[in-house]
Design an enzyme around this catalytic site. Structure first.
Site, mmCIF file in Angstrom:
data_model
loop_
_atom_site.group_PDB
_atom_site.id
_atom_site.type_symbol
_atom_site.label_atom_id
_atom_site.label_comp_id
_atom_site.label_asym_id
_atom_site.label_seq_id
_atom_site.Cartn_x
_atom_site.Cartn_y
_atom_site.Cartn_z
ATOM 1 N N ASP A 184 0.888 -1.171 0.000
ATOM 2 C CA ASP A 184 0.000 0.000 0.000
ATOM 3 C C ASP A 184 0.915 1.207 0.000
ATOM 4 O O ASP A 184 2.142 1.065 -0.041
ATOM 5 C CB ASP A 184 -0.932 -0.019 1.232
ATOM 6 C CG ASP A 184 -2.273 0.641 0.937
ATOM 7 O OD1 ASP A 184 -2.276 1.818 0.550
ATOM 8 O OD2 ASP A 184 -3.317 -0.034 1.076
ATOM 9 N N HIS A 247 -3.124 2.900 -4.468
ATOM 10 C CA HIS A 247 -2.409 2.526 -3.237
ATOM 11 C C HIS A 247 -0.985 2.080 -3.558
ATOM 12 O O HIS A 247 -0.460 1.137 -2.956
ATOM 13 C CB HIS A 247 -3.162 1.426 -2.489
ATOM 14 C CG HIS A 247 -4.504 1.861 -1.982
ATOM 15 N ND1 HIS A 247 -4.676 2.460 -0.750
ATOM 16 C CD2 HIS A 247 -5.741 1.827 -2.548
ATOM 17 C CE1 HIS A 247 -5.953 2.763 -0.566
ATOM 18 N NE2 HIS A 247 -6.623 2.388 -1.652
ATOM 19 N N GLU A 310 -10.513 2.246 -4.791
ATOM 20 C CA GLU A 310 -10.338 3.694 -4.608
ATOM 21 C C GLU A 310 -9.471 4.369 -5.671
ATOM 22 O O GLU A 310 -8.855 5.400 -5.405
ATOM 23 C CB GLU A 310 -9.743 3.970 -3.199
ATOM 24 C CG GLU A 310 -10.620 3.421 -2.092
ATOM 25 C CD GLU A 310 -10.116 3.738 -0.699
ATOM 26 O OE1 GLU A 310 -10.964 4.001 0.171
ATOM 27 O OE2 GLU A 310 -8.896 3.709 -0.463
HETATM 28 C C1 TNX Z 1 -10.735 1.869 2.823
HETATM 29 S S1 TNX Z 1 -11.116 -1.087 2.191
HETATM 30 C C2 TNX Z 1 -9.684 1.224 2.195
HETATM 31 C C3 TNX Z 1 -8.414 1.071 2.926
HETATM 32 C C4 TNX Z 1 -8.425 1.837 4.224
HETATM 33 C C5 TNX Z 1 -9.723 1.589 4.946
HETATM 34 C C6 TNX Z 1 -9.782 2.198 6.303
HETATM 35 C C7 TNX Z 1 -10.464 -0.614 0.996
HETATM 36 C C8 TNX Z 1 -10.639 -1.505 -0.095
HETATM 37 N N1 TNX Z 1 -9.819 0.558 1.012
HETATM 38 O O1 TNX Z 1 -7.356 1.477 2.096
HETATM 39 O O2 TNX Z 1 -7.356 1.403 4.998
HETATM 40 O O3 TNX Z 1 -10.776 2.090 4.164
HETATM 41 O O4 TNX Z 1 -10.954 1.812 6.993
#
Ligand code: TNX
Length: 523
Positions: A184, A247, A310
């Protein structure tokens, strides 16, 4: 006398977490003494004999033959009439006055019978150096095939000792998938021989330590193999995650030629190199190379998770990248979402080619990936329609919604550090899942592979805090994943949980004690 015995039997079989499908109380008890034999069929499992010895408090021995053994592991041929023949991860445990027999069809089934027997032995009465185990028959098998826990190693690194200890606890409570979030933005945590800078540079730092000369924190390939083997011995499959195309900051820090930029709503944000360049041939080849080594390290994983989450947070610069422009022109794309889909298909194709299904966060649903080679992890609890759509589209899914299954959310209203989102994730809500979810329909059963909790570690700097956020919720998760809905009973679970907390103490595992409101571990 009879009443007293029944009472004893009732408490003795009441302790197991996760609660078995069926427990029939028997009459009498099995006396286990030092020197007793354990017959292991053709397994060479000294560790199983040791686990039984420790739980019984007496030294047991590996048997030369089945005869005269106080504990026996047998196949299903010898299951007496009237009892079901277990399959897969199921087992039948028969505790009789002369012997305890674990019947199963697979090593996993035997392993789970062992775990149940261990918990029963731990709480059995001791009498003059012997352990008295009340007679009973346990018929058991899991509700879900995927009973998972995810650990984020990037934001803060746990390290080998903590992971092995976590695997011990997962195995004890019959969880069987360890989803390992190894990469990440803050740090890259897995050695890749072809690209040494990933760990020379990318493994430095964490969410709370952004120094360029921070110490390196990662798993060598030898350590990865050791952890995978350790998990396998305990019935746990390790599923690696290499997050892309978002990420990605740590990897891009090490190899800036793969930078795809990071812009949020047109403005740079915390991770300025949040994405890989999704259209550059050299970058795709670089990611292929990483996946090839990962495939070698996790030969039995079944699934390689490639994140996919994301991405829109960080694709603000894509429109300026020459490779993206050329791709859009060539393919006639007008939206970046089409570029993302193209990238997803390209990398999922590689993962499938390597012989694995592609795991991805729920953003990958709707991208028309092969249904038999894809596993969708539904995490956006506020988007039930995404889950519905994935199911209707025919994808297999793992349910791990932020609420109630993200363990970076607080578990008690008094807790100050950790996430909330229209509420938080107390023990009882973890326990009630997925029966509390109203999106599922009876026809979905085949596609719902199981459930998983995720520990994201932005706010968990120390192992003490990671433990505090994980336990005892992990036990509620385990029962939610294993025990059929009609056998779940939260009040009963809490009684059993109270007996397990001292076991966590003994294993040096930290936890939040809801019955004593133990102080919050904030860091
Ligand atoms: C969302 S869950 C994210 C993570 C974060 C998390 C914190 C996901 C697929 N992406 O990168 O750590 O929320 O709750």
């Amino acid at each position: 006398m009879k009443i007293w015995l029944l009472a004893l039997v009732a408490t003795a079989t009441a302790g197991v977490i996760p609660r078995p499908v069926e427990v029939k109380e028997g009459e009498g008890q099995l006396k286990i003494e030092a020197g007793g034999f354990v017959a292991l069929r053709d397994y060479d499992k000294r560790a199983w004999v040791e686990a039984l010895s420790e739980a019984a408090g007496v030294e047991l021995r590996m048997a030369p033959a089945d005869v005269g053994s106080v504990v026996q592991f047998l196949g299903t041929d010898f299951v007496p009439d009237g009892l079901p023949k277990p399959t897969g991860e199921g087992y039948v445990l028969r505790i009789q006055p002369q012997t305890a027999i674990v019947h199963a069809d697979t090593e996993a089934g035997h392993f789970y019978g062992l775990q149940t027997l261990v918990q029963l032995l731990e709480e059995a009465e001791r009498d003059d150096g012997a352990t008295l185990l009340p007679c009973a028959t346990v018929i058991d098998s899991p509700r879900f095939g995927w009973r998972g826990f995810m650990l984020d190693e990037s934001r803060h690194f746990s390290g080998k000792e903590a992971v092995l200890r976590l695997l011990d606890q997962m195995a004890r409570y019959k969880l069987n998938r360890f989803h390992w979030h190894l990469t990440d933005s803050p740090g890259w945590r897995i050695e890749i021989k072809r690209y040494p800078k990933l760990t020379e540079i990318g493994s430095r730092g964490s969410e709370t330590d952004r120094r360029e000369d921070a110490p390196r924190q990662f798993y060598t390939q030898d350590e990865v193999r050791e952890i995978v083997a350790y998990a396998r011995e305990r019935g746990i499959t390790v599923v690696p995650e290499i997050d892309m195309p978002g990420h990605a900051d740590a990897a891009v820090r090490a190899y800036p030629e793969h930078d795809g930029g990071g812009f949020k709503n047109g403005k740079p944000f915390k991770w300025s190199r949040f994405t890989f360049n999704p259209a550059k041939p050299e970058t795709l080849a670089f990611l292929d190379g990483i996946l090839e080594e990962v495939a070698d390290l996790f030969p039995d994983a079944g699934v390689i998770h490639f994140g996919g989450d994301e991405v829109h947070f960080g694709w603000g610069k894509w429109k300026e990248l020459p490779e993206v422009k050329a791709l859009m022109e060539k393919e006639g794309f007008s939206e970046l979402a089409e570029v993302e889909t193209w990238f997803n298909r390209r990398m999922a194709g590689k993962i499938n080619e390597l012989g694995f299904a592609t795991g991805g966060w729920d953003e990958i649903a709707g991208r028309d990936l092969p249904r038999d080679g894809t596993l969708v992890f539904w995490w956006r609890h506020d988007k039930p329609q995404v889950l519905r759509r994935a199911l209707d589209d025919g994808y297999p899914v793992v349910l791990c919604p932020r609420r109630p299954l993200y363990f970076d959310f607080v578990q008690h209203d008094s807790h100050k550090v950790g996430r909330r989102w229209g509420g938080f994730n107390p023990l009882d809500q973890v326990y009630a899942f997925p029966d509390s979810l109203n999106v599922l329909e009876p026809g979905d059963a085949d596609q719902v592979r199981g459930i998983q909790a995720n520990l994201w570690t932005e706010t968990t700097v120390t192992q003490a805090r990671r433990d505090f956020m994980t336990f005892p919720r992990l036990l509620a998760l385990a029962e939610a994943a294993w025990t059929p809905a009609d056998r779940k009973d939260f009040a009963d679970f809490e009684e059993r949980l109270k007996d397990q907390l001292p076991r966590l103490d003994r294993a040096a595992v930290g936890y939040y004690d809801p019955y004593r409101s133990s102080p919050e571990v904030k860091r």
